[in-house]
Write an enzyme that holds these catalytic residues in place. Structure first.
Site, short mmCIF file in Angstrom:
data_model
loop_
_atom_site.label_atom_id
_atom_site.label_comp_id
_atom_site.label_asym_id
_atom_site.label_seq_id
_atom_site.Cartn_x
_atom_site.Cartn_y
_atom_site.Cartn_z
CG MET A 79 -29.88 -17.55 25.20
SD MET A 79 -30.74 -18.16 26.67
CE MET A 79 -29.67 -19.52 27.16
CG HIS A 80 -30.55 -21.97 22.43
ND1 HIS A 80 -30.15 -22.48 23.65
CD2 HIS A 80 -31.78 -21.43 22.62
CE1 HIS A 80 -31.12 -22.28 24.53
NE2 HIS A 80 -32.11 -21.64 23.94
CG ASP A 235 -32.39 -13.88 24.51
OD1 ASP A 235 -32.35 -14.87 25.27
OD2 ASP A 235 -32.88 -13.94 23.36
#
Length: 484
Positions: A79-80, A235
């Site tokens: 992520m991110h 995830d």
């Protein structure tokens, strides 16, 4: 057949399942992380495609007929990450990853704007996407001026697979631009970082169709062109789908590179002051909360590198019987910490070292330190309104029974070990691919695996662990006071 693709930090996993959700085969492609400066963490998106090609080539080599029968694809990803594209979909710079902390100043500035916590339900952490764009604007203005689209890592893979700019709710909730309660982009928050909705991909639920496989790739892999690619998930939400952690009160503890204490929720329960992440789940009209540790197995891997001993050998030296804490304490803040401290500058430490502190004592302290970090997350979840009665263990670190005994005793919760099988993020992604392709009921698909064993808290050591945890908690402000 259904294909799950999980883009992790250290590699891509491709997993095939059949219509009964039996795992048929898997392939893997490795990835490296670039750290050009302290606190930086980057990857070249071109390497994601190369790793994905490698993973699918492995599947094709060993399971060509099964791969040819794939009817749906699901995506999961770290992520991110800020993947910046120009108007021609060309990558402008290496992707700034989830564990990159360079934007801590920008994160603090955005977090000081009350609209961010109000609309996203979260602190603006340095690892989130929005402050990274603010950093690029401040430090690489020529690149920022060319940004036409911002994609999360797995959604860059989707662009390659389908030609479409699409994301979904669970991953997008970690950008600091999503109105998490309403499950839509916030024009207000985007404007605060000099962006608008044109810079964002369109949004679908994780179970929905989100593009179709391009003919060029379908021909190369021997798959039918045009099969659906599901919205997928970040995830941790994908792992939850793989584990069946989709109903309120269900939870898992993930011992991966980072550590996660994940709880599914039937409603939106934000409490940003606790430093708990409150995100959309991959299934429609569901949410989840997470306490996040930035260095879980990474802490043990660090010790492995320092000592020259494999991680499995280090934990093997401890044996199977849980021991009382020795007085050596480890703070697992090797790259800062999220829950509960939101501190990108704090760094790890050993305390209580003595002449008799052996390598085994250091290993024990590392395992306990991570267990106590999970206890911090458990307490933060309670503050945010979520009470857990048991957790299921997943991730590479869960192979250590000693570590799970330490976690169960630190949390004072039973830890369930699932029966042998692959129930991680790639499996969850494949399940989402199945749902998108067939229209199956998500709750009927995302069921929990059988439990192979349960590790109960060690009642005889409960008091010793409670005392050691209080000592652990007292160390953060002390260490912060001499490192700030």
């Amino acid at each position: 057949m259904y294909l799950g693709l999980d883009l992790g930090t250290s590699g891509i996993k491709a997993l095939l399942i059949d219509d009964r959700q039996n795992v048929v085969g898997s392939g893997h492609g490795s990835l490296d992380v670039s750290r050009p400066h302290p606190g930086w963490s980057e990857q070249d998106p071109a390497n994601w495609i190369e790793a994905c090609e490698t993973a699918i080539a492995e599947l094709k080599a060993f399971h060509p007929k099964e791969l040819a029968a794939v009817k749906g694809i699901g995506l999961s990803g770290q992520m991110h990450g800020a993947t910046l594209l120009d108007a021609s979909d060309q990558v402008l710079r290496p992707c700034i990853l989830w564990n990159d902390t360079r934007s801590h100043v920008e994160a603090a500035a955005l977090d000081a704007d009350p609209r961010f916590r109000e609309l996203t339900g979260n602190i603006v952490f340095p690892g989130f996407t929005a402050p990274k764009l603010a950093w690029v604007k401040n430090n690489e203005p020529a690149i920022f001026a060319k940004v036409a689209k911002v994609l999360l890592p797995k959604d860059y893979l989707r662009l390659w697979l389908t030609g479409m700019h699409i994301s979904e709710m669970s991953d997008s909730a970690g950008t600091s631009w999503l109105d998490v309660g309403k499950r839509r982009w916030s024009a207000e928050l985007l404007a605060a970082t000099s962006l608008d909705e044109k810079h964002m991909p369109s949004l679908v639920e994780g179970t929905a169709k989100a593009g179709a496989l391009r003919g060029e790739l379908a021909s190369k892999w021997g798959i039918v062109a045009g099969i659906p690619v599901a919205g997928g998930a970040g995830d941790n939400a994908a792992s939850a789908c793989g584990m069946g952690t989709v109903g309120a009160g269900h939870a898992f503890v993930s011992l991966g590179t980072s550590g996660v204490l994940f709880a599914a929720n039937a409603s939106y329960l934000p409490n940003p002051a606790s430093a708990v992440h409150t995100f959309c789940h991959a299934l429609p009209d569901t949410w989840h909360q997470m306490g996040v540790i930035l260095s879980a197995t990474d802490s043990l891997n660090w010790l492995s590198e320092i000592t020259g001993k494999r991680a499995g050998d280090l934990t093997g030296e401890l044996g199977e019987t849980l021991k009382a804490p020795t007085g050596v304490t480890f703070l697992p803040y090797l790259s800062g910490e999220r829950t509960p401290h939101n501190d990108s500058a704090i760094r790890g430490a050993f305390t209580g070292l003595a002449h008799q502190s052996s390598r085994a004592a250091l290993t024990q302290a590392v395992l306990e330190g991570v267990a106590f970090a999970f206890r911090d997350s458990l307490d933060a979840l309670k503050t945010a309104g979520t009470t857990l009665t048991r957790v299921t263990a997943i991730g590479g670190g869960s192979r250590s029974r000693y570590w799970l005994k330490a976690i169960a005793t630190a949390l004072q919760l039973p830890v369930d070990i699932p029966a042998d099988g692959d129930f991680g993020a790639a499996f969850g992604a494949a399940r989402l691919g199945l749902i998108a392709a067939t229209g199956a009921d998500p709750l009927a698909v995302c069921t929990a695996p059988a439990t192979d064993a349960t590790i109960e808290p060690d009642t005889g050591l409960g008091g010793a662990f409670a005392d050691a945890y209080q000592h652990y908690r007292a160390l953060y402000p002390a260490v912060r006071g001499v490192t700030a």
